[in-house]
Scaffold this motif. Structure first.
Motif, PDB file in Angstrom:
ATOM      1  N   ASP A   1       0.788  -1.299  -0.171  1.00 18.54           N
ATOM      2  CA  ASP A   1      -0.160   0.043  -0.115  1.00 18.54           C
ATOM      3  C   ASP A   1       0.825   1.185   0.018  1.00 18.54           C
ATOM      4  O   ASP A   1       0.279   2.403  -0.351  1.00 18.54           O
TER       5      ASP A   1
ATOM      6  N   ASN B   1      -3.373  -1.191   9.449  1.00 24.43           N
ATOM      7  CA  ASN B   1      -3.213  -1.876   8.069  1.00 24.43           C
ATOM      8  C   ASN B   1      -3.263  -3.336   8.487  1.00 24.43           C
ATOM      9  O   ASN B   1      -4.005  -3.992   8.069  1.00 24.43           O
ATOM     10  N   PHE B   2      -2.540  -3.764   9.562  1.00 22.84           N
ATOM     11  CA  PHE B   2      -2.501  -5.142  10.131  1.00 22.84           C
ATOM     12  C   PHE B   2      -3.882  -5.619  10.608  1.00 22.84           C
ATOM     13  O   PHE B   2      -4.228  -6.688  10.329  1.00 22.84           O
TER      14      PHE B   2
ATOM     15  N   ALA C   1      -6.779  -4.133   9.792  1.00 23.11           N
ATOM     16  CA  ALA C   1      -7.718  -4.504   8.478  1.00 23.11           C
ATOM     17  C   ALA C   1      -7.534  -5.858   8.103  1.00 23.11           C
ATOM     18  O   ALA C   1      -8.289  -6.343   7.318  1.00 23.11           O
ATOM     19  N   LYS C   2      -6.399  -6.138   7.853  1.00 20.45           N
ATOM     20  CA  LYS C   2      -5.884  -7.324   7.145  1.00 20.45           C
ATOM     21  C   LYS C   2      -6.344  -8.850   7.861  1.00 20.45           C
ATOM     22  O   LYS C   2      -6.194  -9.816   7.321  1.00 20.45           O
TER      23      LYS C   2
ATOM     24  N   PHE D   1      -4.967  -9.480  10.963  1.00 29.75           N
ATOM     25  CA  PHE D   1      -3.727 -10.217  11.651  1.00 29.75           C
ATOM     26  C   PHE D   1      -3.996 -10.056  13.032  1.00 29.75           C
ATOM     27  O   PHE D   1      -3.136 -10.524  13.904  1.00 29.75           O
TER      28      PHE D   1
ATOM     29  N   GLN E   1      -5.920 -16.183   8.328  1.00 31.24           N
ATOM     30  CA  GLN E   1      -5.792 -15.121   7.315  1.00 31.24           C
ATOM     31  C   GLN E   1      -4.321 -14.874   7.207  1.00 31.24           C
ATOM     32  O   GLN E   1      -3.744 -14.515   6.262  1.00 31.24           O
TER      33      GLN E   1
ATOM     34  N   THR F   1      -2.264 -16.652   4.560  1.00 34.31           N
ATOM     35  CA  THR F   1      -2.420 -16.212   3.180  1.00 34.31           C
ATOM     36  C   THR F   1      -1.263 -15.323   2.795  1.00 34.31           C
ATOM     37  O   THR F   1      -1.070 -15.004   1.741  1.00 34.31           O
ATOM     38  N   TYR F   2      -0.630 -14.704   3.810  1.00 39.63           N
ATOM     39  CA  TYR F   2       0.674 -13.991   3.498  1.00 39.63           C
ATOM     40  C   TYR F   2       1.969 -14.689   3.207  1.00 39.63           C
ATOM     41  O   TYR F   2       2.217 -15.751   3.569  1.00 39.63           O
TER      42      TYR F   2
END
Length: 357
Positions: free
Chosen positions: A148, A297-298, A300-301, A303, A334, A337-338
């Motif tokens: 981002d 950010n984390f 929202a993802k 984590f 989740q 997926t990283y």
């Protein structure tokens, strides 16, 4: 033989990537040296962890986003820093410069540009810091940890490389971790860390709520240097360390949940280990807000969860930890997926290719 100059300082985050890349350079038969401030944390870290690397100190000022008379004085410090850096670079004659950011890096990058030495910059945080924004005008390329971040940078200069996680991170020994703590595998382990300097507020709220936390966890508390409180030394299911270096991977190997600041290097390590996290980012009164951006950010993802430090209370701490435990499987799925983007060897080879092409 190709020679590489490294720079960056002011915080641990502005040095950590360099600490992983310099040994890689040496392993691949490149020469390396470091340019930093006279008394900054980068000098302490480089000289203690890489004593064989030549360290050159220069004058450096502080870059401020607010009005201050000190800004006028620091203009002259930066100008002197440029002259200092030019002298070092002319003497050492590097083929390229790798800059990790921080205020000390700006005069080095400007000096490199004046000597036509190509510069590659690395930005770990979600939003670019002021030093890197200035340095980018004189650099060939900037790499980002967050995809981002690209939206804030010129397309022709920016490249997403993801997090570069150290190879030894996943080699922690659980048996050794349990020996160090005298814990066992019958109850989850909570690791609390407030950064190298610690967080007095976080330390206090953990200690004040030990009984509630001990109902669910065995607690490893990394307090920050000099912040151990001896009156809690004999608490059941609770152990304090002011600072851990070589044993950290072993402690992480037994960690189920972590409470931490939101520096990008640390949170990407937790992500790589699939450890759900409760992030307490530094507030605007202590930073430019980069940790707040990283934490949001984390979250929202998916984590982990976030609590702004100014909003940190006993109720919110316990509630968010309960939230994490109730959704542990979802969070870990989740995290799966990283994909880690680059090894340090991959990143090093990319630096060489992009800088010298």
């Amino acid at each position: 033989m190709t020679k590489i100059a490294f720079t960056g300082g002011g915080t641990v985050g502005h040095v950590s990537v360099n600490l992983s890349l310099i040994p890689t350079a040496l392993e691949e038969d490149y020469e390396a040296f470091y340019i930093g401030s006279k008394k900054g944390i980068e000098r302490e870290m480089i000289e203690s962890q890489l004593p064989s690397i030549k360290y050159h100190s220069i004058s450096s000022g502080k870059l401020r986003r607010y009005i201050s008379w000190d800004n006028i004085k620091d203009v002259f410090k930066v100008l002197k820093g440029i002259l200092d850096a030019r002298r070092v670079l002319k003497k050492e004659k590097p083929d390229l410069l790798f800059s990790k950011g921080g205020f000390v890096s700006v005069p080095v990058v400007i000096a490199a540009k004046s000597l036509k030495i190509p510069t590659i910059i690395h930005e770990s945080d979600l939003t670019p810091g002021l030093a890197n924004k200035i340095s980018l005008k004189f650099a060939k390329k900037i790499y980002t940890t967050f995809e981002d971040t690209l939206q804030y940078l010129p397309k022709d200069k920016a490249d997403f490389v993801g997090a570069t996680v150290r190879e030894d991170l996943k080699t922690g020994d659980k048996k050794r971790g349990y020996q160090l703590t005298e814990f066992n595998d019958n109850k989850k382990v909570l690791l609390v860390m407030g950064g190298s300097l610690g967080s007095k507020k976080l330390n206090s709220i953990i200690r004040e709520n030990l009984e509630a936390l001990q109902a669910s966890y065995q607690i490893i508390h990394l307090t920050g240097k000099g912040l151990i409180d001896e009156q809690y030394s004999n608490q059941k299911d609770y152990i304090q360390f002011d600072f851990v270096k070589d044993d950290l991977t072993d402690l992480l190997a037994i960690t189920d949940t972590v409470i931490s600041r939101a520096g990008s290097n640390a949170i990407y390590e937790f992500l790589a280990l699939r450890i759900p996290m409760l992030l307490i980012p530094l507030g605007l009164e202590q930073s430019r807000g980069d940790q707040i951006d990283n934490a949001e950010n984390f979250e929202a993802k998916g984590f982990g969860k976030t609590i702004p430090e100014n909003d940190l209370t006993e109720q919110k701490l316990i509630a968010q930890l309960n939230n994490i435990e109730a959704n542990r499987d979802v969070i870990i799925n989740q995290m799966q997926t990283y994909k880690e983007s680059f090894t340090r060897q991959d990143l090093f080879r990319k630096i060489i290719k992009d800088a010298l092409s």
